[in-house]
Design an enzyme around this catalytic site. Sequence first.
Site, mmCIF file in Angstrom:
data_model
loop_
_atom_site.group_PDB
_atom_site.id
_atom_site.type_symbol
_atom_site.label_atom_id
_atom_site.label_comp_id
_atom_site.label_asym_id
_atom_site.label_seq_id
_atom_site.Cartn_x
_atom_site.Cartn_y
_atom_site.Cartn_z
ATOM 1 C CD GLU A 267 -2.422 1.331 2.751
ATOM 2 O OE1 GLU A 267 -3.341 2.155 2.896
ATOM 3 O OE2 GLU A 267 -2.049 0.561 3.668
ATOM 4 C CE LYS A 325 -8.313 1.506 3.328
ATOM 5 N NZ LYS A 325 -7.265 1.947 4.282
ATOM 6 C CB CYS A 377 -5.046 -0.779 4.709
ATOM 7 S SG CYS A 377 -4.503 -0.497 6.412
#
Length: 504
Positions: A267, A325, A377
């Site tokens: 990430e 995301k 994440c």
Amino acid sequence: MQAILDFIARRGQWLALPAGLALAAAFAPVSLAVLGIAGPAVLFVLWQGVPPRAAAWRGFLFTGGTFLVGTYWLYNSIHLVGGAPLWIAAFLMLGLVAIMGSYSAALGYAANRWGPATGAMRWLLLLPAGWVLVEWFRGWFLSGFPWLALGYSQLETPLRGFAPVAGVYGVSLAAALTAGALVTLLLGRRPGRLVAAALAAVLWVTGFALARVEWTVPRGNGVSVALVQGAVPQSMKWQDDQRDRTLRLYAELTAPHLGTDLIVWPEAALPALEHDIRGYLDALHGAARASGSHLIMGLLRREPASDAYFNGMVAFADTEQWYYKRRLVPFGEFFPVPAAVRNWMRLMNLPYSDFEAGPREQAPLAAAGETLAPTICYEDAYGAEQLSLVRRSTLLVNVTNDAWFGDSTAPHQHLDISRMRSLETGRPMLRATNDGVTALIAHDGSVLGQLPQFEPGVLTGVIVPRDGLTPYTRSGNLPVLVLLALAIGGGLYWPRLRARRVAA
């Protein structure tokens, strides 16, 4: 036994906090799975024979203790790495602990206010189902915090077999039912004890059998992969004089592995926006394409048309594909506070602006001849939200930056969350992190290989994609929620119905 119960009724509040603290050791890295059964059983006993308000207080102390130890790493990320003042770090950390504790307080109050005071219906239905309902509720309410669900403590026990059928909450329910069976064996009458013993035996034997079922099938001979871990300290990552060094580091780690089918970076691997390093990325894409490799990386991106910033994942394959995301971290990636205090509270991983959440419906990434369900994440903690992507995928890929949590328990807990996602869906996962735990995870949740933390390196291997859908991938949490509703309804109303029949 009655003397012990009388003592617990009078002094049990002093046992609630240490019992809750101990439950945190059921999770990684300590992973004492037996505490995942014993912890809820202790709380069920502590709730026995006390007024609703006392039950609420004990529930608050118990779960507050679990999250105080289990998520202490929030202090590390907010204060030590993020640089926020100590009082803000303490306020946010203790605020989360208090919120988590309040859910168990509500359960204790409700169970002792409206539920049966004793008996198998209380211990085998109402309390186990209530425990799991609280886990599910706190996993989505007010953006949710699905950490430390009881099911994660059972990854190495036969109860793991319930994950492909009913997900992590199905495993939690099996563990909570086992805890209720223990309490019934301790406090119940003979008929209830026989039912409890039979229930526990059925749960564990069934879990053992389910764990041996292959819910999905291999696809092809495998894909060669290389997961790159730069191990750049978070305190250095966004320093101006470190940018070129980080770009060189990832290019140098990657170069020997060009020719591998799929290369994955973590990430926000590079401390820059995508458009600021477009030349670097184009050269990298060209080198990968020339060698027959496809490259996936986490990267920050600004959309010029909307001036919005996204935490993204890009696949440099036959075409360039982006995933944004969807689940953002409060006070990490966006700030739900007035604009006047936003800059004051901003952490170092947001040098530009608040991120925007990506669209809820996005396409899987196509790379190396496979379709990949991406998560960034802690998105992978929201298992049910990923299922629309998983149904169209053959592999899972998670990129994350657990450098925010340093040498704490958080990266190990997060690894177990990723393992549970593979186990639930019957899909292998490629898990690339900035400084650990980078890992290759098989379709059954086992770890095929991992890199040591805090050391630059590349994890290589061959992963076999999978076709087919597990029952959980098809139906999500719905079957468990139906079971919880039936169990809670039965626990609340069956004793009353029976009492009416006796009175009649």
